[in-house]
Scaffold this active site. Structure first.
Site, PDB file in Angstrom:
ATOM      1  N   TYR A 159       0.834  -1.205   0.000  1.00 52.95           N
ATOM      2  CA  TYR A 159       0.000   0.000   0.000  1.00 52.95           C
ATOM      3  C   TYR A 159       0.870   1.256   0.000  1.00 52.95           C
ATOM      4  CZ  TYR A 159      -3.723   3.241   1.375  1.00 52.95           C
ATOM      5  OH  TYR A 159      -4.613   4.282   1.429  1.00 52.95           O
ATOM      6  N   LYS A 163       1.115   4.156  -3.086  1.00 49.77           N
ATOM      7  CA  LYS A 163       0.726   5.555  -2.910  1.00 49.77           C
ATOM      8  C   LYS A 163       1.897   6.500  -3.181  1.00 49.77           C
ATOM      9  CE  LYS A 163      -3.616   4.924  -1.944  1.00 49.77           C
ATOM     10  NZ  LYS A 163      -4.666   5.307  -2.917  1.00 49.77           N
TER      11      LYS A 163
END
Length: 236
Positions: A159, A163
């Protein structure tokens, strides 16, 4: 004058759904997209019951054909696009401390996460920014403080990396679009009480979307290539 047209991805619930509501309240024609067509239609019916101008369209951000179908729908129905909110995202990292270690990260999890959180926004920008006409466009990439290099920690490696990469995508597009009045920014909505954020999160959905909607409706002299939380720039 024609209404502005906006697309919000991953919008059948959570931040995406509330972003659709807030944009529609500003008299913007909103296209609510979701991977699950039935859930998308149910979400739109809720907003239409509030008197808001929202239509549904299915979209799998990992599927180039699905993205092209969406682009063709916009061309046929509206002739142009003004706002793109890349909200669809996934978090597939295991939650336990040991599983959250980068030493145990699975390449398959990283690839799956990147496909939705990075490749999807890239393909959507490539397909839909050319529909932003009349010297106007706003692109909002829904990122996370978890992707800040300046505050990078352990845990949730797939994750986090996805990002960080999304933030890089923001900078590259913003740079290439200098002088076009197509403004491209990243936003950290904070820790929000959604299905992904969980019930212990510190922010309501309304608080989470406030800066998303602000960036989606920036004036022509607004910022581009920035990373924002609570309408304030934050470090990359």
């Amino acid at each position: 004058m024609m209404k502005k047209a906006a697309i919000v991805t991953g919008a059948n619930r959570g931040l995406g759904f509330e972003t659709c509501r807030q944009l529609a309240k500003r008299d913007i024609q909103v296209i609510l997209t979701s991977r699950d067509e039935a859930k998308g239609k149910a979400a739109v019916e809720k907003l239409q019951a509030e008197g808001l101008n929202v239509v549904a369209h299915p979209l799998d951000v990992t599927n180039a054909e699905s993205i092209e179908h969406l682009a063709q729908f916009i061309r046929n129905q509206f002739g142009r696009l003004d706002i793109l909110v890349n909200n669809a995202g996934i978090a597939r990292d295991p939650l336990g401390d040991s599983e959250g270690s980068i030493f145990n990260a699975k390449v398959s999890t990283i690839c799956e996460t990147m496909e939705t959180n990075l490749h999807g926004p890239l393909l959507l920008c490539q397909a839909l920014i050319p529909l932003m006409k009349h010297h106007y466009g706003r692109v909002v990439n829904v990122s996370s403080g978890a992707g800040q290099l300046s505050d990078m920690k352990t845990g949730f490696p797939a994750y986090r990396m996805s990002k960080t990469a999304l933030n890089a995508l923001t900078r590259v597009f913003a740079n290439e679009l200098q002088g076009t009045n197509i403004l491209v920014n990243s936003v950290c909505p904070g820790w929000v009480r959604t299905d992904m954020g969980g019930s212990n999160a510190t922010r309501s959905v309304e608080q989470g979307v406030e800066t998303i909607v602000w960036l989606a409706t920036l004036p022509d002299d607004g910022p581009t290539g920035g990373f924002f939380r609570d309408r304030q720039p934050i470090p990359w």
